[in-house]
Motif scaffolding. Structure first.
Motif, short mmCIF file in Angstrom:
data_model
loop_
_atom_site.label_atom_id
_atom_site.label_comp_id
_atom_site.label_asym_id
_atom_site.label_seq_id
_atom_site.Cartn_x
_atom_site.Cartn_y
_atom_site.Cartn_z
N UNK A 132 19.06 30.64 20.87
CA UNK A 132 19.49 29.87 19.82
C UNK A 132 18.62 29.84 18.29
N UNK A 133 19.09 29.78 17.68
CA UNK A 133 18.25 29.58 16.19
C UNK A 133 17.22 28.89 16.44
N UNK A 134 17.32 27.72 16.49
CA UNK A 134 16.73 27.10 16.42
C UNK A 134 16.43 25.87 18.21
N UNK A 135 15.42 26.64 18.78
CA UNK A 135 14.62 27.00 19.80
C UNK A 135 14.69 25.26 20.79
N UNK A 136 14.57 24.25 19.06
CA UNK A 136 14.40 23.09 19.54
C UNK A 136 15.69 22.56 20.31
N UNK A 137 16.69 23.00 19.96
CA UNK A 137 18.01 22.55 19.56
C UNK A 137 18.45 22.84 21.59
N UNK A 138 17.37 23.17 22.40
CA UNK A 138 17.78 23.24 23.51
C UNK A 138 17.28 22.60 24.40
N UNK A 139 18.06 22.22 25.31
CA UNK A 139 16.83 20.60 25.95
C UNK A 139 17.43 20.71 27.36
#
Length: 233
Positions: free
Chosen positions: A37-44
């Motif tokens: 994803x563009x923001x890997x922190x959004x992968x939970x």
């Protein structure tokens, strides 16, 4: 190919259909799942490996391919829609170009970057997430439709280009799904989990295309009639 023990790379995996693919791959026993994803922190999601990837940035695509050289199944899911009509004047070209960068050039770049790894790992497979709008153009989504039509042609071209190295290419066509992208669209919507289940079953059966709902099947069948659905008033 089999999903069990595969190494899966999914673009746009932080929500919607991409997240459903990630969950299904983990449940099916994939050896490793890269969730991009563009923001890997959004992968939970537990049990996956977050990867930073904007498919419109070549340097990130190349970096992901270098980092994830063990991939055997690539799922090109990332996509955007900007709600553009062909006769719009304000920012229409700019918005349409953004759609093409993500929906057409994105999967092309990612597929090309990962093709050597797929070859080295036995061939593997690519799943391209397309749409019923590969064959239809709707008001308010005309340029999105054009990008998905181009992506359908891209999928067919990749199938030919990668056949010799043993890479399976599967195109997924679906109408409206219950995701953020269609949250404001009224009417019945397919379950992302059901669409994923159909897709993975078709992949393991060696098929080249998934028509994931009744409307998509109806439209595809109608393409060969004297009054195809894309010509309807």
């Amino acid at each position: 190919m089999k999903v069990k023990d595969s190494v899966v790379f999914i673009t746009g995996a932080n929500r919607g259909l991409g997240l459903a693919f990630a969950k299904a791959a983990v449940a099916a026993g994939a050896r490793k799942v890269y969730a991009a994803a563009r923001d890997p922190k959004s992968i939970t999601l537990a049990g996956v490996h977050p990867i930073a990837l904007d498919v419109t940035r070549p340097e990130q695509v190349e970096a992901a391919a270098r980092e994830c050289g063990d991939v055997t199944l690539l799922i090109n899911n990332a996509g955007i829609s900007r709600g553009v009509n062909l006769l719009d004047t304000a920012d229409a070209f700019e918005l349409a170009r953004a759609e093409f960068e993500t929906n057409f050039f994105g999967p092309w770049a990612v597929s090309r970057a990962f093709a050597p790894a797929l070859k080295s790992n036995g061939g593997g497979a690519i799943v391209n997430v397309l749409s019923i709008l590969s064959w239809l153009s709707l008001p308010g989504a005309a340029t999105y439709s054009a990008s998905k039509s181009a992506a359908w042609s891209l999928s067919n071209g990749l199938r030919n280009a990668l056949r010799e190295q043993g890479t399976q290419v599967l195109s997924l066509h679906v109408a409206f799904m219950d995701t953020d992208m269609t949250s404001k669209v009224p009417g019945p919507k397919a379950s992302p989990d059901d669409v994923v289940a159909q897709t993975l079953a078709a992949l393991e059966a060696g098929q080249f295309e998934v028509l994931a709902d009744a409307l998509t099947r109806q439209v595809k069948q109608g393409l060969s009639t004297d009054t195809p659905p894309y010509a309807a008033s």
